[in-house]
Design an enzyme around this catalytic site. Structure first.
Site, PDB file in Angstrom:
ATOM      1  N   LEU A 107       0.827  -1.199   0.000  1.00  0.00           N
ATOM      2  CA  LEU A 107       0.000   0.000   0.000  1.00  0.00           C
ATOM      3  C   LEU A 107       0.868   1.258   0.000  1.00  0.00           C
ATOM      4  O   LEU A 107       0.747   2.109  -0.873  1.00  0.00           O
ATOM      5  CB  LEU A 107      -0.941  -0.007   1.210  1.00  0.00           C
ATOM      6  CG  LEU A 107      -1.794   1.243   1.424  1.00  0.00           C
ATOM      7  CD1 LEU A 107      -2.765   1.434   0.261  1.00  0.00           C
ATOM      8  CD2 LEU A 107      -2.558   1.141   2.756  1.00  0.00           C
ATOM      9  N   SER A 112       7.228  -5.324   3.838  1.00  0.00           N
ATOM     10  CA  SER A 112       7.737  -6.484   4.571  1.00  0.00           C
ATOM     11  C   SER A 112       7.565  -7.743   3.729  1.00  0.00           C
ATOM     12  O   SER A 112       6.499  -7.968   3.146  1.00  0.00           O
ATOM     13  CB  SER A 112       6.996  -6.648   5.897  1.00  0.00           C
ATOM     14  OG  SER A 112       7.261  -5.573   6.759  1.00  0.00           O
ATOM     15  N   GLU A 137       1.197   0.060  10.194  1.00  0.00           N
ATOM     16  CA  GLU A 137      -0.254  -0.175  10.188  1.00  0.00           C
ATOM     17  C   GLU A 137      -1.019   1.100  10.520  1.00  0.00           C
ATOM     18  O   GLU A 137      -2.118   1.068  11.094  1.00  0.00           O
ATOM     19  CB  GLU A 137      -0.656  -1.301  11.171  1.00  0.00           C
ATOM     20  CG  GLU A 137       0.125  -2.589  11.048  1.00  0.00           C
ATOM     21  CD  GLU A 137      -0.208  -3.370   9.792  1.00  0.00           C
ATOM     22  OE1 GLU A 137      -0.558  -2.727   8.784  1.00  0.00           O
ATOM     23  OE2 GLU A 137      -0.107  -4.600   9.811  1.00  0.00           O
TER      24      GLU A 137
END
Length: 393
Positions: A124, A157, A362
């Site tokens: 994202l 990641s 996040e």
């Protein structure tokens, strides 16, 4: 979603604890020092069902609810927060395919992901679009039965290790409504990766740029339809935030346990540190804050399991509080060890480094405050307004 009995839950957590004790904890220092990605250990975790913790049983997952999931991630993080956090990201990818994929997409990817024979990555963030996720610039242009993806994703990641990448790209108008989610296989022509990032922590999992240079993917690789990518991404982040919060709890609990052991063994001025009032108070505060954070994470999990309308806010609140508390407790554990806490041999400094990033990923904790504050103000704005005389009384 599978409902488990208390006995089954205990058995599951015992198995996870054994996995963390045998496959994660003994190798955490070496993996951190040498930047080793534990592919073989993760595959053993796949055999336990850790590759699809909340993927439905129908599609090969374990199908657990979020309350059980956060307990699992807390146990994993006691063994190694960096590896536990990657397992969280991997599960987020598998969960997105389970919920939003069609039968062919599930059949292609879920057996690979739930077994952890292959890994997933979530793409994202971009170099110019971090907290403002709706501003992503990666483009996806339709050409016949294919889309051509071009752009760069940042801080990914598992980049270079994953088998499939869920890539958010722009197919339409500026803003959230123009974003679509794509399943991009690792062997796609034009897909490459930047150099491994040199990070403060999380050394046991690779973080690299994902570079898409006119990558062609079939239209069949669109997840849930064009224009739905932003909603999918935000929905997945609710669970991801809880998982990362739980990882903070696990890492901090391990650090607290080490500190308790140390202050019993360490003597100053003839007395054990554990008898010093300042130490007793510090341990009490650490324990109290971890208990409060654990309750908030469980509340967020309950909100997700029940489909509560304020679930996003409760997950954000839990993530903000638990990751702040987790870092603070681990840092205090280092302080209680004195100079020894700064040495790699004790493992405390590694956990401090690993937990620090949880306050950023996040969604930064500043963004979590925005989510919570806006929800509270929205709720308050909808309440009946009192006349000035009523307010004064």
């Amino acid at each position: 979603m599978t409902t488990v009995t208390a006995e089954e839950r205990t058995a599951i957590l015992d198995a996870v604890r054994e996995f963390a004790d045998t496959e994660l904890a003994p190798f955490a220092a070496e993996r951190d020092e040498k930047h080793l990605f534990p592919r073989e250990s993760l595959q053993k975790g796949g055999e336990l069902g850790l590759g699809g913790i909340y993927v439905s049983e129908e599609h090969g997952g374990t199908g657990l609810d979020r309350a059980d999931t956060v307990a699992i991630f807390e146990e994993l993080a006691k063994g190694d927060p960096a590896v536990a956090s990657y397992i969280s990201i991997h599960n987020m990818v598998a969960g997105m395919i389970d919920v939003y994929g069609d039968d062919e997409q599930r059949a292609q990817w879920l057996p690979l992901l739930t077994s952890m024979e292959g890994f997933g990555a979530y793409c994202l963030t971009e170099p110019g679009a971090g907290s403002d996720a709706a501003a992503i610039a990666t483009s996806a242009i339709r050409e016949g039965d294919e889309y051509v993806l071009t752009g760069v994703k940042q801080f990914i990641s598992g980049a270079g290790e994953a088998s499939v990448y869920i890539v958010m790209a722009r197919t339409g108008e500026p803003g959230a409504k123009g974003i679509t989610a794509f399943l991009v296989p690792a062997d796609s022509a034009g897909l490459s990766f930047g150099a491994p990032e040199k990070k403060m922590g999380w050394h046991a999992q690779p973080t690299r740029q994902v570079i898409l240079d006119a990558v062609r993917v079939p239209a069949a690789n669109v997840l849930a339809g064009e224009g739905r990518g932003f909603g999918i991404a935000m929905s997945a982040l609710n669970g991801g935030r809880l998982n990362i919060a739980a990882c903070s709890l696990g890492g901090a609990q391990w650090a607290l346990d080490q500190a308790v052991r140390y202050v019993h063994e360490r003597f100053t001025f003839g007395d054990p540190l554990a008898e010093k009032q300042s130490i007793i108070f510090a341990i009490a505060d650490m324990e109290t804050e971890l208990r409060a954070a654990r309750l908030m994470v469980r509340d967020g999990a309950t909100a997700m399991d029940e489909g509560a309308p304020d679930a996003a806010m409760r997950c954000a609140a839990a993530k903000r509080f638990a990751t702040d508390v987790g870092f603070r407790v681990a840092n205090e554990a280092l302080q209680l060890h004195g100079g020894y806490g700064y040495l790699q041999d004790y493992g405390i400094e590694r956990v401090v480094r690993d937990l620090r990033v949880h306050q950023i990923l996040e969604g930064t904790n500043e963004i979590m405050r925005l989510i919570v504050g806006r929800e509270v103000l929205k709720t308050d704005a909808s309440a009946p307004r009192l006349a000035p005389a009523q307010r004064a009384s």
